[in-house]
Design a protein around this motif. Sequence first.
Motif, mmCIF file in Angstrom:
data_model
loop_
_atom_site.group_PDB
_atom_site.id
_atom_site.type_symbol
_atom_site.label_atom_id
_atom_site.label_comp_id
_atom_site.label_asym_id
_atom_site.label_seq_id
_atom_site.Cartn_x
_atom_site.Cartn_y
_atom_site.Cartn_z
ATOM 1 N N VAL A 1 0.865 -1.179 0.000
ATOM 2 C CA VAL A 1 0.000 0.000 0.000
ATOM 3 C C VAL A 1 0.901 1.227 0.000
ATOM 4 N N LEU A 2 0.722 2.099 -0.987
ATOM 5 C CA LEU A 2 1.604 3.267 -1.149
ATOM 6 C C LEU A 2 1.001 4.545 -0.570
ATOM 7 N N SER A 3 -0.297 4.726 -0.735
ATOM 8 C CA SER A 3 -0.929 5.956 -0.239
ATOM 9 C C SER A 3 -2.385 5.689 0.081
ATOM 10 N N ILE A 4 -2.938 6.549 0.932
ATOM 11 C CA ILE A 4 -4.330 6.417 1.378
ATOM 12 C C ILE A 4 -5.078 7.694 1.017
ATOM 13 N N GLU A 5 -6.222 7.537 0.359
ATOM 14 C CA GLU A 5 -7.039 8.710 0.029
ATOM 15 C C GLU A 5 -7.674 9.292 1.296
ATOM 16 N N GLU A 6 -8.033 10.564 1.236
ATOM 17 C CA GLU A 6 -8.676 11.221 2.378
ATOM 18 C C GLU A 6 -9.982 10.502 2.718
ATOM 19 N N ARG A 7 -10.192 10.295 4.019
ATOM 20 C CA ARG A 7 -11.378 9.582 4.479
ATOM 21 C C ARG A 7 -12.552 10.536 4.666
ATOM 22 N N LYS A 8 -13.764 10.069 4.334
ATOM 23 C CA LYS A 8 -14.948 10.896 4.597
ATOM 24 C C LYS A 8 -15.434 10.718 6.032
ATOM 25 N N ASN A 9 -15.097 9.592 6.650
ATOM 26 C CA ASN A 9 -15.375 9.364 8.065
ATOM 27 C C ASN A 9 -14.571 8.158 8.514
ATOM 28 N N GLU A 10 -14.491 7.972 9.816
ATOM 29 C CA GLU A 10 -13.822 6.781 10.339
ATOM 30 C C GLU A 10 -14.278 6.518 11.762
ATOM 31 N N LEU A 11 -14.239 5.259 12.122
ATOM 32 C CA LEU A 11 -14.469 4.836 13.493
ATOM 33 C C LEU A 11 -13.161 4.276 14.040
ATOM 34 N N THR A 12 -12.957 4.425 15.339
ATOM 35 C CA THR A 12 -11.728 3.941 15.959
ATOM 36 C C THR A 12 -11.887 2.533 16.499
ATOM 37 N N ARG A 13 -13.014 2.273 17.145
ATOM 38 C CA ARG A 13 -13.273 0.962 17.722
ATOM 39 C C ARG A 13 -14.685 0.539 17.380
ATOM 40 N N PRO A 14 -14.909 -0.204 16.313
ATOM 41 C CA PRO A 14 -13.953 -0.911 15.475
ATOM 42 C C PRO A 14 -13.275 0.010 14.455
ATOM 43 N N PRO A 15 -12.028 -0.326 14.059
ATOM 44 C CA PRO A 15 -11.295 0.513 13.101
ATOM 45 C C PRO A 15 -11.777 0.293 11.674
ATOM 46 N N ILE A 16 -12.500 1.274 11.124
ATOM 47 C CA ILE A 16 -13.046 1.171 9.779
ATOM 48 C C ILE A 16 -13.308 2.575 9.263
ATOM 49 N N ALA A 17 -13.226 2.744 7.940
ATOM 50 C CA ALA A 17 -13.347 4.078 7.350
ATOM 51 C C ALA A 17 -14.304 4.064 6.165
ATOM 52 N N ASN A 18 -14.740 5.273 5.794
ATOM 53 C CA ASN A 18 -15.526 5.506 4.581
ATOM 54 C C ASN A 18 -16.836 4.724 4.544
ATOM 55 N N LEU A 19 -17.580 4.825 5.647
ATOM 56 C CA LEU A 19 -18.861 4.139 5.734
ATOM 57 C C LEU A 19 -19.976 4.995 5.143
ATOM 58 N N ASP A 20 -20.901 4.351 4.456
ATOM 59 C CA ASP A 20 -22.100 5.045 3.988
ATOM 60 C C ASP A 20 -23.185 5.017 5.052
ATOM 61 N N GLN A 21 -23.230 3.930 5.815
ATOM 62 C CA GLN A 21 -24.289 3.806 6.806
ATOM 63 C C GLN A 21 -23.904 2.791 7.872
ATOM 64 N N ALA A 22 -24.564 2.900 9.020
ATOM 65 C CA ALA A 22 -24.388 1.945 10.108
ATOM 66 C C ALA A 22 -25.735 1.289 10.382
ATOM 67 N N VAL A 23 -25.757 -0.026 10.291
ATOM 68 C CA VAL A 23 -26.968 -0.782 10.614
ATOM 69 C C VAL A 23 -26.862 -1.159 12.087
ATOM 70 N N LEU A 24 -27.677 -0.513 12.916
ATOM 71 C CA LEU A 24 -27.641 -0.738 14.356
ATOM 72 C C LEU A 24 -28.592 -1.886 14.672
ATOM 73 N N VAL A 25 -28.000 -3.027 15.000
ATOM 74 C CA VAL A 25 -28.767 -4.264 15.149
ATOM 75 C C VAL A 25 -29.118 -4.468 16.623
ATOM 76 N N PHE A 26 -30.417 -4.509 16.904
ATOM 77 C CA PHE A 26 -30.915 -4.697 18.266
ATOM 78 C C PHE A 26 -31.985 -5.776 18.252
ATOM 79 N N SER A 27 -31.915 -6.692 19.191
ATOM 80 C CA SER A 27 -32.880 -7.785 19.227
ATOM 81 C C SER A 27 -34.132 -7.382 19.981
ATOM 82 N N ALA A 28 -35.255 -7.926 19.532
ATOM 83 C CA ALA A 28 -36.513 -7.707 20.239
ATOM 84 C C ALA A 28 -36.497 -8.424 21.591
ATOM 85 N N MET A 29 -35.846 -9.588 21.606
ATOM 86 C CA MET A 29 -35.734 -10.407 22.817
ATOM 87 C C MET A 29 -34.375 -11.108 22.791
ATOM 88 N N GLU A 30 -33.899 -11.479 23.989
ATOM 89 C CA GLU A 30 -32.703 -12.323 24.129
ATOM 90 C C GLU A 30 -31.496 -11.804 23.352
#
Length: 291
Positions: free
Chosen positions: A56-85
């Motif tokens: 890997v030689l270079s990294i383009e500018e990120r539009k967003n990033e998370l630290t924990r978990p480490p990930i970048a350039n997300l369009d959306q976050a699917v927040l998964v929650f259970s109805a039960m258990e």
Amino acid sequence: MPEGKIIKALSGFYYVLNEEKIIQCRGRGIFRKQNITPLVGDYVEYEAENDKEGYVLSIEERKNELTRPPIANLDQAVLVFSAMEPSFSTTLLDRFLVLIESKDIEPIICITKTDLLNKVDELAHYVSNYRNIGYTVIETSSETFNGLEALGDYLKGKTSVFAGQSGVGKSSLLNAIRPDLRLKTDEISNSLGRGKHTTRHVELIPAAGGLVADTPGFSSLDFEGIEVEELSSCFPEMAERSNACKFRGCIHVNEPKCAIKKAVEDGDIPTHRYDHYLQFIEEIKERKPRY
């Protein structure tokens, strides 16, 4: 110079997707000197003589990033929650929503295990509240496949992260969407009331015409980097009314003629949302300063 997107980082290697081909790369030493770590989701330039020996030689500018978990350039976050258990928690959901809103990432609320509900309307009140705020809420079941087609429509053409409490069924959802994945899932611990982490690293997985990050989960849910004055902007129903407050800089706690408190009294803002806002305000105030 060829370009691609990092879809997996594991043991010092970065796996770069270039169209249909995946190149195994290492990072250049200059990244370490500059204290830069390539992240899953990064768009990069690389060089490689073959599919196993690239850099890997270079990294383009990120539009967003998370630290924990480490990930970048997300369009959306699917927040998964259970109805039960484990049981549906608006406190935990609102905490996730604040963190995602603070990063300018589009949130989608996905409720799993709806087949376990004894009554159809057990969660209807909360679902209605969040939809009225403007959030997308998808009710799903990996057992009956209810809602999976709707979820797949939202994933198409997007880079998404699945986030949520351990044991809510994130891996089961991905297995239902893409059965060939066979991601490991665990039963809920009866003693703890929660599941074990079954995902060990961050990886972008092709699914439903998009890329989905299955992650080890959010290891930190504090409000680091969010100040008291900024918190209301992470609550859309407050952000849209804040200009109607009498005083500029109103934080919607003790100030007179506050449009937010009036909206809570009138039932236009759900009480539980405002209660969580006050709780989060206190957490931020009690946060120890970092030097």
